[in-house]
Write a protein that holds these residues in place. Structure first.
Motif, PDB file in Angstrom:
ATOM      1  N   ASP A  34     -38.169  -7.483 -13.022  1.00  0.00           N
ATOM      2  CA  ASP A  34     -39.141  -8.286 -12.278  1.00  0.00           C
ATOM      3  C   ASP A  34     -40.429  -7.477 -12.073  1.00  0.00           C
ATOM      4  O   ASP A  34     -40.495  -6.613 -11.194  1.00  0.00           O
ATOM      5  CB  ASP A  34     -38.538  -8.702 -10.935  1.00  0.00           C
ATOM      6  N   ALA A  35     -41.455  -7.776 -12.860  1.00  0.00           N
ATOM      7  CA  ALA A  35     -42.726  -7.042 -12.779  1.00  0.00           C
ATOM      8  C   ALA A  35     -43.443  -7.295 -11.459  1.00  0.00           C
ATOM      9  O   ALA A  35     -44.231  -6.458 -11.014  1.00  0.00           O
ATOM     10  CB  ALA A  35     -43.631  -7.426 -13.946  1.00  0.00           C
ATOM     11  N   SER A  36     -43.154  -8.406 -10.809  1.00  0.00           N
ATOM     12  CA  SER A  36     -43.845  -8.726  -9.561  1.00  0.00           C
ATOM     13  C   SER A  36     -43.383  -7.850  -8.394  1.00  0.00           C
ATOM     14  O   SER A  36     -44.017  -7.849  -7.340  1.00  0.00           O
ATOM     15  CB  SER A  36     -43.670 -10.209  -9.216  1.00  0.00           C
ATOM     16  N   LYS A  37     -42.285  -7.092  -8.583  1.00  0.00           N
ATOM     17  CA  LYS A  37     -41.822  -6.170  -7.538  1.00  0.00           C
ATOM     18  C   LYS A  37     -42.813  -5.039  -7.293  1.00  0.00           C
ATOM     19  O   LYS A  37     -42.848  -4.465  -6.213  1.00  0.00           O
ATOM     20  CB  LYS A  37     -40.485  -5.535  -7.932  1.00  0.00           C
ATOM     21  N   LEU A  38     -43.576  -4.692  -8.324  1.00  0.00           N
ATOM     22  CA  LEU A  38     -44.507  -3.572  -8.208  1.00  0.00           C
ATOM     23  C   LEU A  38     -45.608  -3.927  -7.218  1.00  0.00           C
ATOM     24  O   LEU A  38     -46.221  -4.994  -7.321  1.00  0.00           O
ATOM     25  CB  LEU A  38     -45.115  -3.257  -9.580  1.00  0.00           C
ATOM     26  N   PRO A  39     -45.884  -3.046  -6.233  1.00  0.00           N
ATOM     27  CA  PRO A  39     -46.956  -3.333  -5.274  1.00  0.00           C
ATOM     28  C   PRO A  39     -48.285  -3.623  -5.988  1.00  0.00           C
ATOM     29  O   PRO A  39     -48.590  -3.013  -7.015  1.00  0.00           O
ATOM     30  CB  PRO A  39     -47.046  -2.055  -4.441  1.00  0.00           C
ATOM     31  N   GLY A  40     -49.033  -4.565  -5.441  1.00  0.00           N
ATOM     32  CA  GLY A  40     -50.291  -5.005  -6.049  1.00  0.00           C
ATOM     33  C   GLY A  40     -51.248  -3.888  -6.391  1.00  0.00           C
ATOM     34  O   GLY A  40     -51.918  -3.928  -7.430  1.00  0.00           O
ATOM     35  N   HIS A  41     -51.321  -2.860  -5.535  1.00  0.00           N
ATOM     36  CA  HIS A  41     -52.288  -1.784  -5.790  1.00  0.00           C
ATOM     37  C   HIS A  41     -51.912  -0.923  -6.990  1.00  0.00           C
ATOM     38  O   HIS A  41     -52.715  -0.112  -7.444  1.00  0.00           O
ATOM     39  CB  HIS A  41     -52.479  -0.915  -4.531  1.00  0.00           C
ATOM     40  N   LEU A  42     -50.708  -1.120  -7.548  1.00  0.00           N
ATOM     41  CA  LEU A  42     -50.278  -0.350  -8.716  1.00  0.00           C
ATOM     42  C   LEU A  42     -50.186  -1.191  -9.994  1.00  0.00           C
ATOM     43  O   LEU A  42     -49.990  -0.646 -11.071  1.00  0.00           O
ATOM     44  CB  LEU A  42     -48.910   0.294  -8.450  1.00  0.00           C
ATOM     45  N   GLN A  43     -50.351  -2.505  -9.876  1.00  0.00           N
ATOM     46  CA  GLN A  43     -50.122  -3.371 -11.023  1.00  0.00           C
ATOM     47  C   GLN A  43     -51.121  -3.173 -12.163  1.00  0.00           C
ATOM     48  O   GLN A  43     -50.772  -3.380 -13.318  1.00  0.00           O
ATOM     49  CB  GLN A  43     -50.082  -4.833 -10.588  1.00  0.00           C
ATOM     50  N   ASP A  44     -52.324  -2.803 -11.885  1.00  0.00           N
ATOM     51  CA  ASP A  44     -53.324  -2.580 -12.937  1.00  0.00           C
ATOM     52  C   ASP A  44     -53.950  -1.201 -12.807  1.00  0.00           C
ATOM     53  O   ASP A  44     -55.119  -1.015 -13.136  1.00  0.00           O
ATOM     54  CB  ASP A  44     -54.397  -3.667 -12.900  1.00  0.00           C
ATOM     55  N   LYS A  45     -53.167  -0.241 -12.348  1.00  0.00           N
ATOM     56  CA  LYS A  45     -53.657   1.123 -12.171  1.00  0.00           C
ATOM     57  C   LYS A  45     -53.010   2.013 -13.220  1.00  0.00           C
ATOM     58  O   LYS A  45     -51.786   2.045 -13.348  1.00  0.00           O
ATOM     59  CB  LYS A  45     -53.331   1.630 -10.769  1.00  0.00           C
ATOM     60  N   PHE A  46     -53.864   2.740 -13.976  1.00  0.00           N
ATOM     61  CA  PHE A  46     -53.365   3.519 -15.109  1.00  0.00           C
ATOM     62  C   PHE A  46     -53.632   5.013 -14.984  1.00  0.00           C
ATOM     63  O   PHE A  46     -53.247   5.775 -15.855  1.00  0.00           O
ATOM     64  CB  PHE A  46     -53.942   2.951 -16.410  1.00  0.00           C
ATOM     65  N   VAL A  47     -54.271   5.416 -13.905  1.00  0.00           N
ATOM     66  CA  VAL A  47     -54.401   6.835 -13.553  1.00  0.00           C
ATOM     67  C   VAL A  47     -53.678   6.963 -12.218  1.00  0.00           C
ATOM     68  O   VAL A  47     -54.094   6.367 -11.225  1.00  0.00           O
ATOM     69  CB  VAL A  47     -55.878   7.266 -13.434  1.00  0.00           C
ATOM     70  N   LEU A  48     -52.576   7.719 -12.232  1.00  0.00           N
ATOM     71  CA  LEU A  48     -51.680   7.732 -11.079  1.00  0.00           C
ATOM     72  C   LEU A  48     -51.517   9.130 -10.497  1.00  0.00           C
ATOM     73  O   LEU A  48     -51.376  10.102 -11.236  1.00  0.00           O
ATOM     74  CB  LEU A  48     -50.296   7.225 -11.491  1.00  0.00           C
ATOM     75  N   SER A  49     -51.476   9.188  -9.182  1.00  0.00           N
ATOM     76  CA  SER A  49     -51.133  10.438  -8.504  1.00  0.00           C
ATOM     77  C   SER A  49     -49.612  10.607  -8.556  1.00  0.00           C
ATOM     78  O   SER A  49     -48.877   9.663  -8.867  1.00  0.00           O
ATOM     79  CB  SER A  49     -51.594  10.384  -7.042  1.00  0.00           C
TER      80      SER A  49
END
Length: 180
Positions: A34-49
């Motif tokens: 389920d891709a919708s489980k991922l919090p919104g602020h991470l759904q289109d973020k490709f540089v990650l801490s």
């Protein structure tokens, strides 16, 4: 949802059940989380801490552990690639070589898109599996393949391993392979 393109016929296979059935016939595991489980602020973020990577792993902890237990994976991490990744073109050149591994190559896509190019049976030849968020694939160690990015050049994926040092690629020379 994953879609398949068979290279020598240009046939396309779509729909979760059809994709799963085709990949199963090629000995490749396909699942969908389920891709919708991922919090919104991470759904289109490709540089990650490191904290954001840990948040992704925590979000899918149940799915990861269930898959790991079922298939014998012992460790996992996050890979995030985009045009912001230093040396991305060099990384992709390393990826874009047909190879096999000492263990399955497993990717659970959490954001973005990627593509596995896989050598199927004699009746199929090479085929592309276009993946997006929620798609999970495991290519067995003996099947020649490679993974790369789609045109958007952005992906975040969970990688699972049996060997704690990660997989080791073994080049697979195949004159029948035509890069497309």
């Amino acid at each position: 949802m994953a879609e398949i393109r068979i290279r020598n016929t240009e046939e396309r296979i779509s729909g979760e059940q059809n994709v799963r059935a085709f990949l199963e016939s090629q000995e490749v595991l396909y699942e969908h989380w389920d891709a919708s489980k991922l919090p919104g602020h991470l759904q289109d973020k490709f540089v990650l801490s490191d904290e954001e990577k840990a948040e992704i792993l925590a979000t899918y902890d149940v799915e990861i552990r269930e898959l790991a237990e079922r298939r014998g994976y012992k460790t996992w991490d996050i890979v995030a690639l985009s045009d912001a990744t230093p040396g991305l073109d060099d990384i992709l050149k390393r990826f874009e070589q047909v190879h096999t591994h000492t263990e399955d190559e497993v990717r659970a896509i959490t954001a973005g898109r990627g593509i596995f190019i896989i050598k199927g049976g004699e009746d199929v030849g090479y085929f592309d599996v276009e993946l997006e968020a929620g798609d999970v694939i495991s290519v067995p160690e003996t099947i020649p393949h490679f993974f790369t990015l789609m045109d958007n050049r952005q992906i975040v994926a969970v990688r699972l391993f049996i060997e704690t040092e990660g997989w080791i690629a073994h080049p697979f020379e195949d004159p029948a392979f035509i890069k497309a």
